[in-house]
Design an enzyme around this catalytic site. Structure first.
Site, PDB file in Angstrom:
ATOM      1  N   ASP A  78       0.823  -1.213   0.000  1.00  0.00           N
ATOM      2  CA  ASP A  78       0.000   0.000   0.000  1.00  0.00           C
ATOM      3  C   ASP A  78       0.854   1.258   0.000  1.00  0.00           C
ATOM      4  O   ASP A  78       2.026   1.244   0.391  1.00  0.00           O
ATOM      5  CB  ASP A  78      -0.958   0.010   1.197  1.00  0.00           C
ATOM      6  CG  ASP A  78      -0.229  -0.044   2.531  1.00  0.00           C
ATOM      7  OD1 ASP A  78       0.756  -0.806   2.663  1.00  0.00           O
ATOM      8  OD2 ASP A  78      -0.641   0.675   3.469  1.00  0.00           O
ATOM      9  N   ASP A 106       7.933   4.226  -1.615  1.00  0.00           N
ATOM     10  CA  ASP A 106       7.587   3.694  -0.297  1.00  0.00           C
ATOM     11  C   ASP A 106       6.258   2.957  -0.439  1.00  0.00           C
ATOM     12  O   ASP A 106       5.205   3.577  -0.375  1.00  0.00           O
ATOM     13  CB  ASP A 106       7.484   4.840   0.714  1.00  0.00           C
ATOM     14  CG  ASP A 106       7.069   4.390   2.100  1.00  0.00           C
ATOM     15  OD1 ASP A 106       7.095   3.179   2.364  1.00  0.00           O
ATOM     16  OD2 ASP A 106       6.707   5.255   2.913  1.00  0.00           O
ATOM     17  N   GLU A 139       0.036  -1.264   5.682  1.00  0.00           N
ATOM     18  CA  GLU A 139       1.142  -0.842   6.542  1.00  0.00           C
ATOM     19  C   GLU A 139       1.008   0.614   6.934  1.00  0.00           C
ATOM     20  O   GLU A 139       1.280   1.001   8.081  1.00  0.00           O
ATOM     21  CB  GLU A 139       2.478  -1.079   5.826  1.00  0.00           C
ATOM     22  CG  GLU A 139       3.712  -0.928   6.707  1.00  0.00           C
ATOM     23  CD  GLU A 139       4.252   0.511   6.790  1.00  0.00           C
ATOM     24  OE1 GLU A 139       5.144   0.753   7.611  1.00  0.00           O
ATOM     25  OE2 GLU A 139       3.773   1.375   6.015  1.00  0.00           O
ATOM     26  N   ASP A 163      12.027  -1.075   3.892  1.00  0.00           N
ATOM     27  CA  ASP A 163      11.026  -0.006   4.006  1.00  0.00           C
ATOM     28  C   ASP A 163      11.540   1.241   4.701  1.00  0.00           C
ATOM     29  O   ASP A 163      10.771   1.995   5.269  1.00  0.00           O
ATOM     30  CB  ASP A 163       9.794  -0.545   4.749  1.00  0.00           C
ATOM     31  CG  ASP A 163       8.618   0.420   4.736  1.00  0.00           C
ATOM     32  OD1 ASP A 163       8.528   1.224   3.789  1.00  0.00           O
ATOM     33  OD2 ASP A 163       7.803   0.383   5.669  1.00  0.00           O
TER      34      ASP A 163
END
Length: 368
Positions: A78, A106, A139, A163
């Site tokens: 996401d 991201d 997330e 991440d």
């Protein structure tokens, strides 16, 4: 081995797919199609149903070709908004968004690197142990997908979440515990011009609490914030209800407890000084973690980075990630920089070389 052009194409395809939190269906479909075309199985769990989303976490297992450690990699599918109609462009070796949107690196830079790893392993030319890849949902809205991810039957030796912003070589060895507060003040409504003395102003109660509170950077490990405040119906009515959201974070749980206690006392003080009532709901969205440079999960990635000519940089972060959740599940995990900068903004970008570096790092981590 790693093909720079291929990983860039994968990344460009991914960022064009609209996938805000709880709407990851199409990017999950892309991942599953890519993996299955290479001859591997992709399993989708039931996390989406539990969370009210349209897709679950996607899990892929690559059987080992030799005896070796089991490694888990993870990245989330996401993105934050605005992410509709992303059009990536490459200028001077840097990928950015052409329009007024985020880029979505991201965390689709991490996703792309993991798919490139699968492409490399498909050839079965490398000796490696078992490799697990987790593509998580939701997330950005509280690490919800990772929390619903069942890894109880996976015996992982090393785990890496891809991440963190910053260049490849960044290793996040510590991230904070977080406490969140939902606070409701209840006063008494009255006509602001006719009989204000009959009212109890809930906004004033909240204001008094905020004014006595330590907010922002508390120390090197600890932060706090009041993020939203909502209340009142009109300028001529003494407001009877106010709701606010606040948080505190710290890598040190003792410091977090001290800050949380301070904030609660301030919330109560605002009520006491005005005669309002206050209801405080305190929750722990996630726990923190802290690894030393001698922990095996850190040493392995630092040694691998050094071998590749990358410069390892061990840092602590003020933000949470799926890494927090995996550590809480008992899986020793660190978060790795995936090359992007200015994430969550329209200025987000990632150098092409960083995408290639991340993919190469994953290959070297699994190689025996």
């Amino acid at each position: 081995m790693v093909e720079d052009g291929r990983v860039v194409r994968i990344f460009e395809n991914l960022v064009k797919i609209y996938s805000p939190s709880y709407k990851e269906r199409f990017v999950a479909g892309y991942i599953k199609g890519y993996v299955e075309a290479l001859g591997f199985l992709a399993y989708e769990d039931e996390a989406g149903k539990a969370l009210g989303g349209d897709a679950g976490n996607v899990l892929v297992t690559i059987p080992g070709t030799a005896d070796g450690p089991c490694i888990l990699f993870a990245a989330h599918m996401d993105t934050v908004e605005p992410s509709g109609g992303i059009e990536p462009v490459i200028e001077d070796g840097v990928i950015k968004s052409k329009g007024d949107t985020i880029l979505g690196a991201d965390d689709k830079a991490g996703v792309a690197a993991m798919l490139e790893l699968i492409s490399v392993l498909e050839g079965k030319l490398l000796r490696h142990g078992p490799v697990h890849l987790a593509f998580t949902i939701a997330e950005e809205v509280g690490l919800e997908g990772a929390k619903h991810l069942d890894l109880s039957d996976v015996n992982v030796d090393y785990a890496y979440v891809l991440d963190s912003n910053g260049p490849v070589g960044t290793v996040v060895v510590g991230a904070p515990y977080q406490d969140s507060f939902e606070v409701e003040y209840t006063g008494r409504a009255a006509h602001a011009g006719v009989a204000p003395e009959l009212g109890i102003n809930a906004i004033v109660a909240a204001s008094k609490a905020i004014c006595c509170m330590n907010i922002g950077r508390i120390d090197e490990d600890t932060t706090s914030n009041v993020g939203t405040i909502e209340g009142g119906r009109a300028g001529n009515i003494v407001p009877a209800k106010v709701n606010l959201l606040a948080e505190a974070r710290s890598i040190d749980p003792a410091k977090l407890e001290k800050q949380a206690h301070h904030m609660i006392e301030c919330f109560k003080k605002g009520a006491d000084e005005t005669g309002a009532e206050v209801n405080i709901k305190r929750t722990r969205p996630y726990d923190g973690y802290l690894h030393s440079e001698n922990d095996p999960v850190v040493k392995k990635v630092v040694d691998t980075m050094t071998k590749l000519g990358l410069t390892p940089r061990l840092i602590k972060s003020g933000g949470g990630s799926d890494t927090n959740v995996f550590n809480a599940k008992g899986i020793s995990t660190v978060n790795l920089g995936m090359g992007a900068e200015d994430v969550h903004t329209d200025d987000e970008y990632v150098p092409v070389q960083e995408l290639a570096n991340m993919a190469q790092l994953l290959v070297e981590l699994v190689k025996i």
